[in-house]
Design an enzyme around this catalytic site. Structure first.
Site, PDB file in Angstrom:
ATOM      1  N   HIS A 267      57.758  26.059  41.716  1.00 10.45           N
ATOM      2  CA  HIS A 267      58.331  24.752  41.333  1.00 10.45           C
ATOM      3  C   HIS A 267      59.518  25.028  40.408  1.00 10.45           C
ATOM      4  CE1 HIS A 267      58.564  20.560  40.543  1.00 10.45           C
ATOM      5  NE2 HIS A 267      57.454  20.345  39.871  1.00 10.45           N
ATOM      6  N   HIS A 306      61.594  24.012  51.043  1.00  8.07           N
ATOM      7  CA  HIS A 306      61.189  22.830  50.281  1.00  8.07           C
ATOM      8  C   HIS A 306      60.159  22.062  51.086  1.00  8.07           C
ATOM      9  CE1 HIS A 306      61.474  19.196  47.845  1.00  8.07           C
ATOM     10  NE2 HIS A 306      61.991  19.991  46.935  1.00  8.07           N
ATOM     11  N   ASP A 362      67.244  25.265  43.174  1.00  7.00           N
ATOM     12  CA  ASP A 362      67.113  26.405  42.260  1.00  7.00           C
ATOM     13  C   ASP A 362      67.868  27.644  42.710  1.00  7.00           C
ATOM     14  OD1 ASP A 362      65.545  25.228  40.311  1.00  7.00           O
ATOM     15  OD2 ASP A 362      63.743  25.445  41.544  1.00  7.00           O
TER      16      ASP A 362
HETATM   17  N1  CMC Z   1      60.755  32.478  51.831  1.00  8.02           N
HETATM   18  C1  CMC Z   1      60.162  32.907  52.979  1.00  8.02           C
HETATM   19  N2  CMC Z   1      59.358  32.161  53.737  1.00  8.02           N
HETATM   20  C2  CMC Z   1      59.127  30.902  53.317  1.00  8.02           C
HETATM   21  C3  CMC Z   1      59.708  30.372  52.144  1.00  8.02           C
HETATM   22  C4  CMC Z   1      60.553  31.221  51.399  1.00  8.02           C
HETATM   23  N3  CMC Z   1      61.132  30.774  50.281  1.00  8.02           N
HETATM   24  N4  CMC Z   1      59.297  29.109  51.973  1.00  8.02           N
HETATM   25  C5  CMC Z   1      58.487  28.833  53.004  1.00  8.02           C
HETATM   26  N5  CMC Z   1      58.385  29.921  53.819  1.00  8.02           N
HETATM   27  C6  CMC Z   1      57.654  30.019  55.095  1.00  8.02           C
HETATM   28  C7  CMC Z   1      56.168  30.133  54.852  1.00  8.02           C
HETATM   29  O1  CMC Z   1      55.759  31.475  54.762  1.00  8.02           O
HETATM   30  C8  CMC Z   1      55.619  29.438  56.056  1.00  8.02           C
HETATM   31  O2  CMC Z   1      55.727  30.309  57.149  1.00  8.02           O
HETATM   32  P1  CMC Z   1      54.542  30.369  58.256  1.00  8.02           P
HETATM   33  O3  CMC Z   1      54.580  29.025  58.915  1.00  8.02           O
HETATM   34  O4  CMC Z   1      54.915  31.493  59.144  1.00  8.02           O
HETATM   35  O5  CMC Z   1      53.270  30.615  57.497  1.00  8.02           O
HETATM   36  C9  CMC Z   1      56.612  28.310  56.325  1.00  8.02           C
HETATM   37  O6  CMC Z   1      57.849  28.789  55.772  1.00  8.02           O
HETATM   38  C10 CMC Z   1      56.238  26.989  55.654  1.00  8.02           C
HETATM   39  O7  CMC Z   1      56.048  27.246  54.272  1.00  8.02           O
HETATM   40  P2  CMC Z   1      54.977  26.530  53.377  1.00  8.02           P
HETATM   41  O8  CMC Z   1      54.585  27.453  52.267  1.00  8.02           O
HETATM   42  O9  CMC Z   1      53.902  25.955  54.228  1.00  8.02           O
HETATM   43  O10 CMC Z   1      55.846  25.325  52.818  1.00  8.02           O
HETATM   44  P3  CMC Z   1      55.465  24.426  51.589  1.00  8.02           P
HETATM   45  O11 CMC Z   1      56.046  23.093  51.851  1.00  8.02           O
HETATM   46  O12 CMC Z   1      54.027  24.485  51.274  1.00  8.02           O
HETATM   47  O13 CMC Z   1      56.227  25.151  50.378  1.00  8.02           O
HETATM   48  C11 CMC Z   1      57.838  25.756  48.764  1.00  8.02           C
HETATM   49  C12 CMC Z   1      57.394  24.688  49.790  1.00  8.02           C
HETATM   50  C13 CMC Z   1      59.028  25.206  47.996  1.00  8.02           C
HETATM   51  C14 CMC Z   1      56.697  25.982  47.762  1.00  8.02           C
HETATM   52  C15 CMC Z   1      58.190  27.049  49.505  1.00  8.02           C
HETATM   53  O14 CMC Z   1      59.263  26.816  50.386  1.00  8.02           O
HETATM   54  C16 CMC Z   1      58.518  28.201  48.542  1.00  8.02           C
HETATM   55  O15 CMC Z   1      57.624  28.894  48.092  1.00  8.02           O
HETATM   56  N6  CMC Z   1      59.841  28.407  48.232  1.00  8.02           N
HETATM   57  C17 CMC Z   1      60.221  29.417  47.261  1.00  8.02           C
HETATM   58  C18 CMC Z   1      60.038  28.859  45.852  1.00  8.02           C
HETATM   59  C19 CMC Z   1      61.098  27.857  45.501  1.00  8.02           C
HETATM   60  O16 CMC Z   1      62.284  28.068  45.713  1.00  8.02           O
HETATM   61  N7  CMC Z   1      60.656  26.722  44.903  1.00  8.02           N
HETATM   62  C20 CMC Z   1      61.566  25.700  44.407  1.00  8.02           C
HETATM   63  C21 CMC Z   1      61.391  24.399  45.112  1.00  8.02           C
HETATM   64  S1  CMC Z   1      62.732  23.273  44.790  1.00  8.02           S
HETATM   65  C22 CMC Z   1      62.659  22.894  43.104  1.00  8.02           C
HETATM   66  C23 CMC Z   1      61.510  22.040  42.753  1.00  8.02           C
HETATM   67  O17 CMC Z   1      61.571  20.828  42.920  1.00  8.02           O
HETATM   68  O18 CMC Z   1      60.497  22.601  42.283  1.00  8.02           O
END
Ligand code: CMC
Length: 428
Positions: A267, A306, A362
C-alpha cells in the site's frame, strides 16, 4: 419494473428473486436461501473484498478501466492543475469547493492549530535515534487521543470539525518532528506565514536562517503530490479507518490504525519499496534479469499494478510531469533512467500486459521525494499527511450513514469439529 436477479437453488429447486440496486445485490438477501429449516442461509465468500461494496460513498470516484479519478466529481487532472492541497482537502471533507471567505477561514483555522503540545514533542524524543518515521507517526497519532479526550464525542458535529482541523494542521508538524528526530536535529516550529506545503518544508529543512522559503517549484510540486494522494475511495487503509471508526473509537485512534495499514509495502509503503528495489537492481544492465525474476514469481515490480486501475494510474501520469519540473531544479535523480527502462520493458512484456499491470502512483513519487532531499523512510509519511483528509472524510461519511453498523465480516469455519480437552500427559 425494477431490476432483479432470479436464483435457482439446485439443492431444493426453489427460486428466489433478488432486487438489483446500483449494480449490486444485498448480501443479506442471500440469507433467505436455505437448504432446510436448520440451515443458516447462504453467504457470499469474498476474501480481500475484491467484489463487495461495503458502503455508499460520495467522496471519490474511480473508473479503473478508463483511468479516471475524481474527488467529489472534479477530475484529478483539473485539481492538480488549478487547486492547492488545503482547498482540495476542504472539497474532500465538506463536499464543495470553498468560496474565497470559506477558504480563508479554513486556512486560518489550520494555521492556528499547527503547533504541537510540548509533551507530544517530549514523547517523540523518546524514540530511538534510528526509529522509522512511519512508526513514530503511527504511535504519535494514537497518543493524540490522550491529548484530546473530547474527540470521543464522535456524534457531535462541532467536535468532529475541531478534530478535523487539528488533524489536518498537525500531521505535517508530527511528520516533520519525526524527520528531525531521525536526523538528530532540533524540532523547527511552524511558520504560519507560509503555505501548507511551504510550512512543512520549513519545519523539515530550516537550519539557522530566521525565515525559510522553499523553492517555489518544489513547494508547488509537494502540494500537487499532496492533492494526488488525498483520497482513493475504499483502499486498504481507508477500509481500516472505517472499520475502526465503526466501533465508535475516536478519530485519532482510528487514524493510527489506518496509518498502520498504509505502512505496508503493498500500500503506502510501496513508494519506499520502489526506491529500495531500484537501489537493489543497481544499474541498467541488471534490469532485464530483474524483470525475469519478477516474471518467475520471485518478487514483485514495486510501484506496478493496482486492485482497481487496469490501465495507467492517472496520478502516475501527473507525477511523471511533475518529476520533470522538479529535476530541472534539483538535477535528475540518477535512478530515473532505470525506472523509465523498467516501465518501457514492462509495458511491452506479455506478463505485465496480459495482467494489465501499469505504473501506479508510487512508481515515480519516490524519485521526486528523493530528489527533494527526503530520506527513503520518510516516503510513507509523505503519503499519510494528505491521506488524512480522505480518512477523515470517509470516517465521517461512515458515522453519518444510517446503513452502517459495527464492521463485522463472517467466516467459513474450516477448523476441527468439537473434540474433548486432552490433559498434557496424554497429548500426542
Ligand atoms: N509485479 C509483478 N506481478 C504482479 C504485480 C507486480 N507489481 N502486481 C500484481 N502482479 C501479478 C500477480 O502476481 C498476479 O499474477 P497471477 O494471476 O499470475 O497470480 C496478478 O498480477 C494479479 O495480482 P493480484 O496480487 O491478484 O492483484 P491485487 O489486486 O490483489 O494486488 C497490488 C494489487 C497493488 C497489491 C499489487 O499489484 C502489488 O503488489 N503491486 C506492487 C505494490 C504496489 O505498488 N502497491 C502500491 C499500490 S498503489 C498505492 C496505494 O494506493 O496503496
Amino acid at each position: 419494473m425494477a431490476d432483479t436477479l432470479t436464483v435457482t437453488d439446485s439443492r431444493t429447486g426453489k427460486q428466489y428473486v433478488l432486487p438489483i440496486e446500483d449494480g449490486t445485490i444485498r448480501a443479506m438477501d442471500l440469507r433467505q436461501i436455505k437448504k432446510d429449516g436448520e440451515d443458516f442461509g447462504l453467504m457470499s465468500y469474498d476474501p480481500a473484498f475484491t467484489n463487495t461494496a461495503a458502503c455508499r460513498s460520495r467522496v471519490t470516484f474511480i473508473d479503473g478501466d478508463k483511468g479516471v479519478l475524481m474527488y467529489r466529481g472534479y477530475p484529478i487532472e483539473q485539481l492538480a492543475e488549478h487547486s492547492d492541497f488545503l482547498e482540495t482537502a476542504y472539497l474532500i471533507l465538506f463536499g464543495e469547493l470553498p468560496q474565497q471567505k470559506q477558504y480563508d477561514d479554513w486556512a486560518r483555522q489550520i494555521t492556528l492549530h499547527t503547533m504541537l503540545h510540548t509533551n507530544i514533542a517530549k514523547l517523540m524524543e523518546g524514540f530511538r535515534h534510528d526509529a522509522h518515521p512511519m512508526g513514530m507517526f503511527i504511535s504519535t497519532m494514537g497518543a493524540l487521543s490522550t491529548f484530546y479526550p473530547d474527540a470521543k464525542e464522535i456524534f457531535s458535529e462541532e467536535s468532529r470539525r475541531l478534530q478535523t482541523v487539528r488533524l489536518i494542521a498537525k500531521v505535517p508538524s508530527i511528520s516533520a518532528y519525526a524527520f528531525r528526530h531521525s536526523i538528530g536535529r532540533p524540532f523547527n516550529q511552524p511558520d504560519n506565514d507560509l503555505s501548507y506545503a511551504g510550512n512543512f518544508l520549513n519545519m523539515l529543512f530550516r537550519m539557522t536562517e530566521l525565515k525559510f522559503n522553499a523553492h517555489p517549484v518544489l513547494e508547488r510540486a509537494l502540494d500537487v503530490l499532496f492533492i494526488l494522494h488525498a483520497d482513493h475511495e475504499q483502499n486498504c487503509s481507508t477500509s481500516v479507518m472505517r472499520a475502526i471508526g465503526s466501533s465508535h473509537a475516536d478519530p485519532y485512534s482510528a487514524i493510527a490504525g489506518a496509518a498502520a495499514a498504509l505502512y505496508g509495502p503493498l500500500h503506502g509503503g510501496a513508494n519506499e519499496a520502489v526506491l529500495r528495489m531500484l537501489h537493489e537492481i543497481g544499474s541498467m544492465q541488471n534490469v532485464p534479469a530483474f524483470i525475469k525474476r519478477v516474471k518467475a514469481g520471485e518478487g514483485r515490480l514495486m510501484g506496478f499494478g493496482h486492485r482497481v486501475y487496469k490501465s495507467y494510474d492517472p496520478r502516475a501520469k501527473i507525477i511523471k510531469r511533475i518529476a520533470d519540473l522538479v529535476f530541472d531544479v534539483t538535477g535528475k535523480n540518477p535512478l530515473l533512467d532505470m525506472a523509465l527502462e523498467l516501465e518501457r520493458i514492462a509495458l511491452e512484456d506479455e506478463y505485465f500486459v496480459s495482467r494489465k499491470l501499469y505504473p501506479n502512483v508510487d512508481f515515480y513519487s519516490g524519485l521526486i521525494y528523493q530528489a527533494m532531499g527526503f530520506p527513503v523512510d520518510m516516503f510513507p509519511v509523505l503519503f499519510a499527511i494528505p491521506r488524512t483528509a480522505g480518512w477523515i472524510a470517509q470516517w465521517e461519511e461512515m458515522l453519518t450513514d444510517p446503513d452502517q453498523k459495527i464492521a463485522r465480516p463472517r467466516q467459513i469455519y474450516v477448523g476441527p469439529t468439537q473434540r474433548p480437552y486432552v490433559s498434557k500427559e496424554k497429548r500426542r
